[in-house]
Design a protein around this motif. Structure first.
Motif, short mmCIF file in Angstrom:
data_model
loop_
_atom_site.label_atom_id
_atom_site.label_comp_id
_atom_site.label_asym_id
_atom_site.label_seq_id
_atom_site.Cartn_x
_atom_site.Cartn_y
_atom_site.Cartn_z
N LEU A 120 0.83 -1.21 0.00
CA LEU A 120 0.00 0.00 0.00
C LEU A 120 0.86 1.26 0.00
O LEU A 120 0.56 2.24 -0.69
CB LEU A 120 -0.93 0.01 1.22
CG LEU A 120 -2.05 -1.03 1.23
CD1 LEU A 120 -2.75 -1.05 2.59
CD2 LEU A 120 -3.07 -0.75 0.14
N ARG A 124 1.80 5.19 -2.93
CA ARG A 124 1.42 6.52 -2.43
C ARG A 124 2.59 7.49 -2.52
O ARG A 124 3.74 7.12 -2.27
CB ARG A 124 0.97 6.43 -0.96
CG ARG A 124 -0.28 5.61 -0.76
CD ARG A 124 -0.48 5.32 0.72
NE ARG A 124 -0.69 6.54 1.48
CZ ARG A 124 -1.88 7.00 1.83
NH1 ARG A 124 -2.97 6.37 1.46
NH2 ARG A 124 -2.00 8.10 2.55
N LEU A 128 2.89 6.49 3.83
CA LEU A 128 1.85 5.84 4.63
C LEU A 128 2.22 5.77 6.10
O LEU A 128 1.37 5.88 6.98
CB LEU A 128 1.60 4.43 4.10
CG LEU A 128 0.53 3.59 4.80
CD1 LEU A 128 -0.84 4.26 4.71
CD2 LEU A 128 0.48 2.18 4.20
N THR A 171 -5.43 4.79 4.62
CA THR A 171 -5.62 4.44 3.21
C THR A 171 -7.07 4.65 2.75
O THR A 171 -7.35 4.54 1.56
CB THR A 171 -5.24 2.97 2.96
OG1 THR A 171 -6.17 2.10 3.63
CG2 THR A 171 -3.84 2.68 3.47
#
Length: 314
Positions: A120, A124, A128, A171
């Motif tokens: 994840l 980005r 995160l 998220t």
């Protein structure tokens, strides 16, 4: 088709279950599948189906047990050959080395969650992790093999799990109101979806564990290090812990980031998901909750129990 495990599970509603002296035959709306009785030890009937009494006679004559569950995976009852044991591995489970077995479960769960968080984070631009978080998680993972006491294992497990759920909150959109994993009643859709997805996963593992001859109540991590909670078996939760991220969390976070939740739920004293949201969620869960992977992990767990805990991994 010959199954790759020693049990057969018939899920849902409306299947017709019959048996000859050599074969178990399951017919549903789309297909007929035949299983040689010589390869089976357990038939698990989940939901509402038609099971001929003659089939039961053939199964018992071949020393095959039959267990019944409601559609949620809760056990209802069993039919077993005379002298049969519902949980032949119970004694071995009671003698599992708790520390090493619990550490195997925790290590697998932490690895699964770290891999997903890093995945994840890689997509980005704003980052995160807060400062120091990644280092704390990495250090905790490396520290596991040096922990001696069960409370120390429990502390690391709780720390990494709580951090994982808090990091996941970054998220998804703030308007969903999700900040961390909460206890019921759930007032945000993310926690409500987690709970539903975990219930589906728990039911699937519970049935497979029964088929493998495990006592669902006797766990290593859960029940010995971490409380199991009401109406939950430690063995099932042990097997379930490393599978929660790939089979449920990915689906929930994926739907949230794809904007599949907006205007599909209501919040009063608790969050109520719309029928449309539940339908899509259940369809995605049906693809994600992989029975082949579950059966493989249950078999590995059962084999490790049989071997005194050695080689336990997921």
């Amino acid at each position: 088709m010959i199954p790759d495990v020693s049990w057969v599970t018939v899920w849902g509603y409306g299947s017709d279950i019959r048996a000859t002296q050599k074969m178990l035959i399951v017919r549903d709306k789309s297909a007929k599948t035949a299983y040689p009785l010589s390869s089976l030890q357990h038939l698990l009937v989940v939901g509402g189906h038609t099971l001929e009494t003659a089939a039961i006679s053939h199964l018992i004559a071949n020393n095959i047990s039959v267990s019944f569950f409601d559609i949620h995976g809760e056990p209802v009852g069993s039919i077993r050959p005379f002298g049969g044991d519902a949980c032949p591995l119970r004694s071995a489970q009671k003698n599992l080395p708790i520390h090493s077995s619990a550490m195997s479960v925790i290590t697998s769960a932490v690895k699964s969650r770290m891999m997903y968080l890093n995945e994840l984070a890689s997509g980005r631009d704003d980052g995160l992790f807060y400062k120091g978080e990644l280092e704390i998680l990495s250090d905790a993972s490396r520290e596991l093999e040096f922990l001696i006491t069960l409370p120390e294992l429990g502390r690391i497990f709780t720390l990494t799990r709580n951090m994982y759920y808090e990091i996941l909150s970054r998220t998804v959109a703030p308007e969903f109101g999700y900040h961390r994993r909460e206890k019921p009643p759930y007032v945000d859709p993310i926690n409500a979806m987690f709970a539903h997805g975990y219930a589906v996963l728990y039911a699937s593992i519970s049935v497979a564990a029964a088929g493998a001859g495990l006592d669902p109540e006797i766990g290593a991590l859960y029940g010995s290090v971490v409380p199991t909670g009401k109406n939950r078996g430690g063995c099932v939760l042990d097997i379930m812990e490393p599978l929660m991220t790939p089979m449920v969390d990915r689906v929930v976070v994926g739907m949230a980031t794809e904007d599949r939740l907006s205007h599909r739920y209501e919040v009063s004293s608790r969050c109520i998901m719309s029928e449309r949201l539940m339908k899509e969620f259940n369809l995605r869960l049906a693809e994600s909750v992989d029975s082949a992977v579950i059966n493989r992990n249950v078999r590995m767990y059962a084999d490790a129990v049989s071997n005194g805990g050695s080689g336990m991994s997921f």
